[in-house]
Write a protein that holds these residues in place. Structure first.
Motif, PDB file in Angstrom:
ATOM      1  N   ARG A   1     -28.209 -28.440   2.452  1.00 33.98           N
ATOM      2  CA  ARG A   1     -27.456 -28.530   3.712  1.00 33.98           C
ATOM      3  C   ARG A   1     -25.961 -28.391   3.443  1.00 33.98           C
ATOM      4  NH1 ARG A   1     -28.516 -33.743   6.624  1.00 33.98           N
ATOM      5  NH2 ARG A   1     -27.750 -32.673   8.456  1.00 33.98           N
ATOM      6  N   PHE A   2     -25.497 -29.071   2.391  1.00 32.78           N
ATOM      7  CA  PHE A   2     -24.087 -28.983   2.017  1.00 32.78           C
ATOM      8  C   PHE A   2     -23.719 -27.527   1.754  1.00 32.78           C
ATOM      9  CE2 PHE A   2     -20.634 -28.681  -0.965  1.00 32.78           C
ATOM     10  CZ  PHE A   2     -19.747 -29.674  -0.608  1.00 32.78           C
ATOM     11  N   ASP A   3     -24.540 -26.840   0.959  1.00 25.28           N
ATOM     12  CA  ASP A   3     -24.252 -25.448   0.599  1.00 25.28           C
ATOM     13  C   ASP A   3     -24.249 -24.535   1.823  1.00 25.28           C
ATOM     14  OD1 ASP A   3     -23.987 -26.217  -2.060  1.00 25.28           O
ATOM     15  OD2 ASP A   3     -26.056 -25.691  -2.571  1.00 25.28           O
ATOM     16  N   ARG A   4     -25.127 -24.794   2.791  1.00 20.90           N
ATOM     17  CA  ARG A   4     -25.116 -23.994   4.027  1.00 20.90           C
ATOM     18  C   ARG A   4     -23.846 -24.243   4.823  1.00 20.90           C
ATOM     19  NH1 ARG A   4     -30.652 -25.629   4.571  1.00 20.90           N
ATOM     20  NH2 ARG A   4     -30.085 -26.946   6.329  1.00 20.90           N
ATOM     21  N   ALA A   5     -23.361 -25.480   4.818  1.00 26.82           N
ATOM     22  CA  ALA A   5     -22.150 -25.822   5.576  1.00 26.82           C
ATOM     23  C   ALA A   5     -20.886 -25.300   4.900  1.00 26.82           C
ATOM     24  CB  ALA A   5     -22.050 -27.335   5.756  1.00 26.82           C
ATOM     25  N   ASP A   6     -20.895 -25.199   3.574  1.00 26.45           N
ATOM     26  CA  ASP A   6     -19.726 -24.743   2.811  1.00 26.45           C
ATOM     27  C   ASP A   6     -19.590 -23.225   2.977  1.00 26.45           C
ATOM     28  OD1 ASP A   6     -17.642 -24.412   1.010  1.00 26.45           O
ATOM     29  OD2 ASP A   6     -18.888 -24.725  -0.762  1.00 26.45           O
ATOM     30  N   ALA A   7     -19.005 -22.830   4.096  1.00 25.06           N
ATOM     31  CA  ALA A   7     -18.981 -21.428   4.508  1.00 25.06           C
ATOM     32  C   ALA A   7     -18.296 -20.508   3.501  1.00 25.06           C
ATOM     33  CB  ALA A   7     -18.310 -21.298   5.875  1.00 25.06           C
ATOM     34  N   ASN A   8     -17.247 -20.979   2.857  1.00 27.64           N
ATOM     35  CA  ASN A   8     -16.543 -20.105   1.913  1.00 27.64           C
ATOM     36  C   ASN A   8     -17.024 -20.292   0.477  1.00 27.64           C
ATOM     37  OD1 ASN A   8     -15.403 -22.556   1.273  1.00 27.64           O
ATOM     38  ND2 ASN A   8     -13.294 -21.935   1.697  1.00 27.64           N
ATOM     39  N   HIS A   9     -18.036 -21.124   0.285  1.00 28.47           N
ATOM     40  CA  HIS A   9     -18.704 -21.322  -1.012  1.00 28.47           C
ATOM     41  C   HIS A   9     -17.729 -21.677  -2.136  1.00 28.47           C
ATOM     42  CE1 HIS A   9     -22.167 -19.842   1.078  1.00 28.47           C
ATOM     43  NE2 HIS A   9     -21.523 -18.719   1.367  1.00 28.47           N
ATOM     44  N   ASP A  10     -16.772 -22.560  -1.806  1.00 24.34           N
ATOM     45  CA  ASP A  10     -15.818 -22.992  -2.830  1.00 24.34           C
ATOM     46  C   ASP A  10     -16.184 -24.354  -3.438  1.00 24.34           C
ATOM     47  OD1 ASP A  10     -15.204 -24.672  -0.710  1.00 24.34           O
ATOM     48  OD2 ASP A  10     -13.044 -24.275  -0.744  1.00 24.34           O
ATOM     49  N   GLY A  11     -17.330 -24.891  -3.052  1.00 25.50           N
ATOM     50  CA  GLY A  11     -17.755 -26.180  -3.585  1.00 25.50           C
ATOM     51  C   GLY A  11     -17.117 -27.365  -2.906  1.00 25.50           C
ATOM     52  N   VAL A  12     -16.387 -27.118  -1.825  1.00 25.41           N
ATOM     53  CA  VAL A  12     -15.743 -28.183  -1.049  1.00 25.41           C
ATOM     54  C   VAL A  12     -16.061 -27.946   0.416  1.00 25.41           C
ATOM     55  CG1 VAL A  12     -13.544 -29.237  -0.391  1.00 25.41           C
ATOM     56  CG2 VAL A  12     -13.869 -28.404  -2.721  1.00 25.41           C
ATOM     57  N   MET A  13     -16.603 -28.969   1.071  1.00 24.91           N
ATOM     58  CA  MET A  13     -16.899 -28.854   2.496  1.00 24.91           C
ATOM     59  C   MET A  13     -15.756 -29.500   3.265  1.00 24.91           C
ATOM     60  SD  MET A  13     -20.174 -30.141   4.766  1.00 24.91           S
ATOM     61  CE  MET A  13     -20.274 -31.645   3.842  1.00 24.91           C
ATOM     62  N   SER A  14     -15.031 -28.689   4.015  1.00 21.63           N
ATOM     63  CA  SER A  14     -13.944 -29.208   4.848  1.00 21.63           C
ATOM     64  C   SER A  14     -14.537 -29.767   6.136  1.00 21.63           C
ATOM     65  CB  SER A  14     -12.949 -28.096   5.166  1.00 21.63           C
ATOM     66  OG  SER A  14     -13.550 -27.145   6.028  1.00 21.63           O
ATOM     67  N   SER A  15     -13.759 -30.568   6.834  1.00 22.67           N
ATOM     68  CA  SER A  15     -14.250 -31.103   8.100  1.00 22.67           C
ATOM     69  C   SER A  15     -14.499 -29.972   9.097  1.00 22.67           C
ATOM     70  CB  SER A  15     -13.289 -32.145   8.667  1.00 22.67           C
ATOM     71  OG  SER A  15     -11.978 -31.653   8.723  1.00 22.67           O
ATOM     72  N   ALA A  16     -13.700 -28.916   9.033  1.00 18.77           N
ATOM     73  CA  ALA A  16     -13.915 -27.770   9.922  1.00 18.77           C
ATOM     74  C   ALA A  16     -15.245 -27.092   9.613  1.00 18.77           C
ATOM     75  CB  ALA A  16     -12.767 -26.773   9.797  1.00 18.77           C
ATOM     76  N   GLU A  17     -15.571 -26.924   8.323  1.00 18.89           N
ATOM     77  CA  GLU A  17     -16.860 -26.329   7.943  1.00 18.89           C
ATOM     78  C   GLU A  17     -18.015 -27.233   8.363  1.00 18.89           C
ATOM     79  OE1 GLU A  17     -15.963 -23.747   3.927  1.00 18.89           O
ATOM     80  OE2 GLU A  17     -15.929 -25.926   3.750  1.00 18.89           O
ATOM     81  N   ARG A  18     -17.858 -28.534   8.139  1.00 19.42           N
ATOM     82  CA  ARG A  18     -18.901 -29.498   8.508  1.00 19.42           C
ATOM     83  C   ARG A  18     -19.184 -29.423  10.002  1.00 19.42           C
ATOM     84  NH1 ARG A  18     -16.293 -34.660   8.391  1.00 19.42           N
ATOM     85  NH2 ARG A  18     -15.707 -33.979  10.465  1.00 19.42           N
ATOM     86  N   ASP A  19     -18.124 -29.472  10.811  1.00 19.71           N
ATOM     87  CA  ASP A  19     -18.296 -29.457  12.258  1.00 19.71           C
ATOM     88  C   ASP A  19     -18.868 -28.125  12.750  1.00 19.71           C
ATOM     89  OD1 ASP A  19     -17.239 -31.996  12.161  1.00 19.71           O
ATOM     90  OD2 ASP A  19     -15.295 -31.431  13.001  1.00 19.71           O
ATOM     91  N   ALA A  20     -18.395 -27.028  12.165  1.00 24.68           N
ATOM     92  CA  ALA A  20     -18.861 -25.705  12.585  1.00 24.68           C
ATOM     93  C   ALA A  20     -20.328 -25.489  12.244  1.00 24.68           C
ATOM     94  CB  ALA A  20     -18.007 -24.614  11.950  1.00 24.68           C
ATOM     95  N   SER A  21     -20.798 -26.111  11.161  1.00 29.20           N
ATOM     96  CA  SER A  21     -22.190 -25.905  10.753  1.00 29.20           C
ATOM     97  C   SER A  21     -23.173 -26.561  11.704  1.00 29.20           C
ATOM     98  CB  SER A  21     -22.418 -26.457   9.339  1.00 29.20           C
ATOM     99  OG  SER A  21     -22.472 -27.875   9.360  1.00 29.20           O
ATOM    100  N   GLY A  22     -22.779 -27.661  12.322  1.00 25.34           N
ATOM    101  CA  GLY A  22     -23.694 -28.395  13.192  1.00 25.34           C
ATOM    102  C   GLY A  22     -24.805 -29.098  12.435  1.00 25.34           C
ATOM    103  N   LEU A  23     -24.754 -29.110  11.107  1.00 23.34           N
ATOM    104  CA  LEU A  23     -25.823 -29.685  10.298  1.00 23.34           C
ATOM    105  C   LEU A  23     -25.698 -31.189  10.091  1.00 23.34           C
ATOM    106  CD1 LEU A  23     -26.010 -26.955   7.516  1.00 23.34           C
ATOM    107  CD2 LEU A  23     -27.656 -27.343   9.353  1.00 23.34           C
ATOM    108  N   PHE A  24     -24.552 -31.744  10.418  1.00 21.13           N
ATOM    109  CA  PHE A  24     -24.314 -33.144  10.123  1.00 21.13           C
ATOM    110  C   PHE A  24     -24.100 -33.965  11.394  1.00 21.13           C
ATOM    111  CE2 PHE A  24     -23.423 -30.744   6.365  1.00 21.13           C
ATOM    112  CZ  PHE A  24     -24.016 -31.503   5.367  1.00 21.13           C
ATOM    113  N   GLY A  25     -24.745 -33.553  12.467  1.00 20.28           N
ATOM    114  CA  GLY A  25     -24.694 -34.314  13.709  1.00 20.28           C
ATOM    115  C   GLY A  25     -23.418 -34.150  14.505  1.00 20.28           C
ATOM    116  N   ARG A  26     -22.593 -33.202  14.133  1.00 21.53           N
ATOM    117  CA  ARG A  26     -21.353 -32.972  14.861  1.00 21.53           C
ATOM    118  C   ARG A  26     -21.332 -31.538  15.321  1.00 21.53           C
ATOM    119  NH1 ARG A  26     -16.947 -36.249  11.289  1.00 21.53           N
ATOM    120  NH2 ARG A  26     -18.130 -38.155  11.243  1.00 21.53           N
TER     121      ARG A  26
END
Length: 127
Positions: A92-117
Motif C-alpha cells: 500500500r505504501f509503495d502504491r501511494a508513493d507516486a514518485n517512488h522515492d521511498g518517502v510518502m508525503s502527505s500529499a501522496e498519502r491523501d491523493a492515493s485514498g489508501l489510508f482513509g483520507r
C-alpha cells in the motif's frame, strides 16, 4: 499571572479572521513525509499491538475492520502473520508513493485514498 498575556494573545489571534479562516485553521494538519523505513518500523509496533492474544498472528476479530484481515491474509488461512501484515501494508505504501522515492508525503498519502483520507478540493480565497 503569567497565563494572562497568553490568553490575551490567543484572544487577539482570532480577531480579524472570518469563520472560514477559523475553520480552516482548526482543520490544519501539518504536511508530513514518512520514509519507508520508518513506516516499516511503525508496522512492526502496530502488529504487536493488534495481536492481542500474543499468538504471533492477527485473526479477523482482532482487526477493527475485519475486511482488512481478509485483504492482508495472503495464504487465506484465516490469520495474518507478521510477514503478511508488513508485506501487505508496504505494498500500500509503495502504491501511494507516486514518485517512488521511498518517502510518502502527505500529499501522496491523501491523493492515493489508501489510508482513509481523500484529497481535499482546493480552497478558493474568500471574496
Amino acid at each position: 499571572m503569567r497565563a494572562l498575556p497568553l490568553l490575551l494573545l490567543l484572544a487577539l489571534a482570532g480577531c480579524g479572521q472570518n469563520d472560514d479562516q477559523r475553520a480552516e485553521a482548526l482543520d490544519f494538519e501539518p504536511p508530513t513525509n514518512m520514509p519507508r523505513t520508518d513506516y516499516r518500523a511503525a508496522l512492526d509496533k502496530r502488529f504487536f499491538r493488534l495481536d492481542r492474544n500474543g499468538n504471533g498472528a492477527i485473526e479477523a476479530a482482532e482487526f477493527r475492520r475485519p475486511g482488512r484481515a481478509v485483504e492482508l491474509d495472503a495464504d487465506k488461512d484465516g490469520q495474518v502473520t507478521r510477514t503478511e501484515f508488513v508485506d501487505g501494508n508496504l505494498k500500500r505504501f509503495d502504491r501511494a508513493d507516486a514518485n517512488h522515492d521511498g518517502v510518502m508525503s502527505s500529499a501522496e498519502r491523501d491523493a492515493s485514498g489508501l489510508f482513509g483520507r481523500r484529497p481535499q478540493p482546493a480552497k478558493t480565497p474568500a471574496a
